[in-house]
Write a protein that holds these residues in place. Structure first.
Motif, PDB file in Angstrom:
ATOM      1  N   ASN A 112      10.753   0.382  16.483  1.00 42.63           N
ATOM      2  CA  ASN A 112      10.916  -0.605  15.417  1.00 42.63           C
ATOM      3  C   ASN A 112       9.606  -0.751  14.658  1.00 42.63           C
ATOM      4  OD1 ASN A 112      12.243  -2.525  13.880  1.00 42.63           O
ATOM      5  ND2 ASN A 112      11.858  -4.198  15.297  1.00 42.63           N
ATOM      6  N   ALA A 113       9.724  -1.119  13.404  1.00 42.87           N
ATOM      7  CA  ALA A 113       8.579  -1.507  12.577  1.00 42.87           C
ATOM      8  C   ALA A 113       9.056  -2.705  11.777  1.00 42.87           C
ATOM      9  CB  ALA A 113       8.143  -0.360  11.679  1.00 42.87           C
ATOM     10  N   LYS A 114       8.402  -3.835  11.956  1.00 42.19           N
ATOM     11  CA  LYS A 114       8.878  -5.076  11.351  1.00 42.19           C
ATOM     12  C   LYS A 114       7.782  -5.711  10.517  1.00 42.19           C
ATOM     13  CE  LYS A 114      10.762  -9.540  12.740  1.00 42.19           C
ATOM     14  NZ  LYS A 114      11.827  -9.893  12.009  1.00 42.19           N
ATOM     15  N   GLY A 115       8.115  -5.985   9.253  1.00 42.37           N
ATOM     16  CA  GLY A 115       7.188  -6.661   8.362  1.00 42.37           C
ATOM     17  C   GLY A 115       7.086  -8.131   8.708  1.00 42.37           C
ATOM     18  N   SER A 116       5.951  -8.745   8.358  1.00 44.36           N
ATOM     19  CA  SER A 116       5.738 -10.160   8.665  1.00 44.36           C
ATOM     20  C   SER A 116       6.533 -11.078   7.752  1.00 44.36           C
ATOM     21  CB  SER A 116       4.250 -10.504   8.607  1.00 44.36           C
ATOM     22  OG  SER A 116       3.712 -10.180   7.339  1.00 44.36           O
ATOM     23  N   CYS A 117       7.078 -10.530   6.663  1.00 38.93           N
ATOM     24  CA  CYS A 117       7.932 -11.323   5.777  1.00 38.93           C
ATOM     25  C   CYS A 117       8.838 -10.367   4.998  1.00 38.93           C
ATOM     26  CB  CYS A 117       7.102 -12.182   4.828  1.00 38.93           C
ATOM     27  SG  CYS A 117       6.269 -11.240   3.543  1.00 38.93           S
ATOM     28  N   GLY A 118       9.754 -10.918   4.231  1.00 39.85           N
ATOM     29  CA  GLY A 118      10.696 -10.102   3.467  1.00 39.85           C
ATOM     30  C   GLY A 118      10.060  -9.339   2.321  1.00 39.85           C
ATOM     31  N   CYS A 119       8.825  -9.664   1.971  1.00 35.43           N
ATOM     32  CA  CYS A 119       8.145  -8.982   0.862  1.00 35.43           C
ATOM     33  C   CYS A 119       7.471  -7.689   1.320  1.00 35.43           C
ATOM     34  CB  CYS A 119       7.124  -9.909   0.214  1.00 35.43           C
ATOM     35  SG  CYS A 119       5.823 -10.454   1.336  1.00 35.43           S
ATOM     36  N   THR A 120       7.471  -7.428   2.633  1.00 30.22           N
ATOM     37  CA  THR A 120       6.840  -6.240   3.201  1.00 30.22           C
ATOM     38  C   THR A 120       7.900  -5.465   3.976  1.00 30.22           C
ATOM     39  OG1 THR A 120       4.815  -7.518   3.438  1.00 30.22           O
ATOM     40  CG2 THR A 120       4.929  -5.451   4.651  1.00 30.22           C
ATOM     41  N   VAL A 121       8.305  -4.309   3.418  1.00 35.77           N
ATOM     42  CA  VAL A 121       9.416  -3.560   4.005  1.00 35.77           C
ATOM     43  C   VAL A 121       8.935  -2.190   4.491  1.00 35.77           C
ATOM     44  CG1 VAL A 121      11.712  -2.625   3.593  1.00 35.77           C
ATOM     45  CG2 VAL A 121      11.006  -4.743   2.437  1.00 35.77           C
ATOM     46  N   PRO A 122       8.934  -1.968   5.822  1.00 33.11           N
ATOM     47  CA  PRO A 122       8.541  -0.668   6.366  1.00 33.11           C
ATOM     48  C   PRO A 122       9.752   0.265   6.542  1.00 33.11           C
ATOM     49  CG  PRO A 122       8.637  -2.278   8.129  1.00 33.11           C
ATOM     50  CD  PRO A 122       9.015  -2.992   6.860  1.00 33.11           C
ATOM     51  N   THR A 123       9.516   1.572   6.417  1.00 35.13           N
ATOM     52  CA  THR A 123      10.514   2.589   6.743  1.00 35.13           C
ATOM     53  C   THR A 123       9.824   3.684   7.538  1.00 35.13           C
ATOM     54  OG1 THR A 123      10.158   3.725   4.633  1.00 35.13           O
ATOM     55  CG2 THR A 123      11.974   2.159   4.710  1.00 35.13           C
ATOM     56  N   TRP A 124      10.562   4.340   8.446  1.00 41.95           N
ATOM     57  CA  TRP A 124       9.993   5.361   9.306  1.00 41.95           C
ATOM     58  C   TRP A 124      11.102   6.266   9.807  1.00 41.95           C
ATOM     59  CZ3 TRP A 124      11.367   0.552  10.611  1.00 41.95           C
ATOM     60  CH2 TRP A 124      12.154   0.377  11.739  1.00 41.95           C
TER      61      TRP A 124
END
Length: 145
Positions: A65-77
């Motif tokens: 998993n990769a989880k951003g600290s808020c909805g404005c930060t979106v990770p993909t992998w």
């Protein structure tokens, strides 16, 4: 009686801790950098950045998993396992419509020895300069009298 159970619990924890062995072949996730500084950017600018990493362990690395600290930060992998010595990346998109300084985090969870890694993005988004509207009317010439 409570002291007896507490003593047994403490001894049991010590035995389990002493007998638990770390897998020496486990994957190890190593990032080229754990912080990306956007610097000062304009509102609406491209908010995409990339954290590059490699697997320096012996077994395949899986990013769970990769989880951003808020909805404005979106990770993909990539969900595919990474063999020993291979490289991969975690792409992060920050919403640059938000004005002001920012510091955001992405928490990466994997099967590596270092199971949780915290990545940081930071920078400042300045308000986009407003361009003056061009007049559609022809300029009136001054008549000399």
């Amino acid at each position: 009686m409570k002291k007896y159970f507490l003593t047994i619990a403490v001894v049991a924890m010590g035995v389990f801790t002493a007998t638990a062995q770390e897998n020496p072949n486990a994957p190890v996730i190593e990032f080229e950098a754990t912080t990306i500084d956007y610097g000062t950017i304009e509102q609406g600018a491209d908010g995409r950045r990339e954290f590059v990493f490699s697997n320096s362990g012996q077994e395949p690395l899986v990013i769970k998993n990769a989880k951003g600290s808020c909805g404005c930060t979106v990770p993909t992998w990539s969900k595919n396992p990474l063999a020993s010595g291979e490289s991969g990346s975690i792409k992060v998109k920050y919403d640059t419509r938000r004005i002001g300084a920012f510091v955001k985090y992405v928490t990466v969870t994997s099967n590596a020895k270092n199971k949780n890694v915290r990545l940081t993005i930071k920078g400042t988004v300045n308000k986009k300069a407003v361009e003056p509207k061009a007049s559609l009317e022809p300029e009136k010439s001054k008549v000399a009298r």
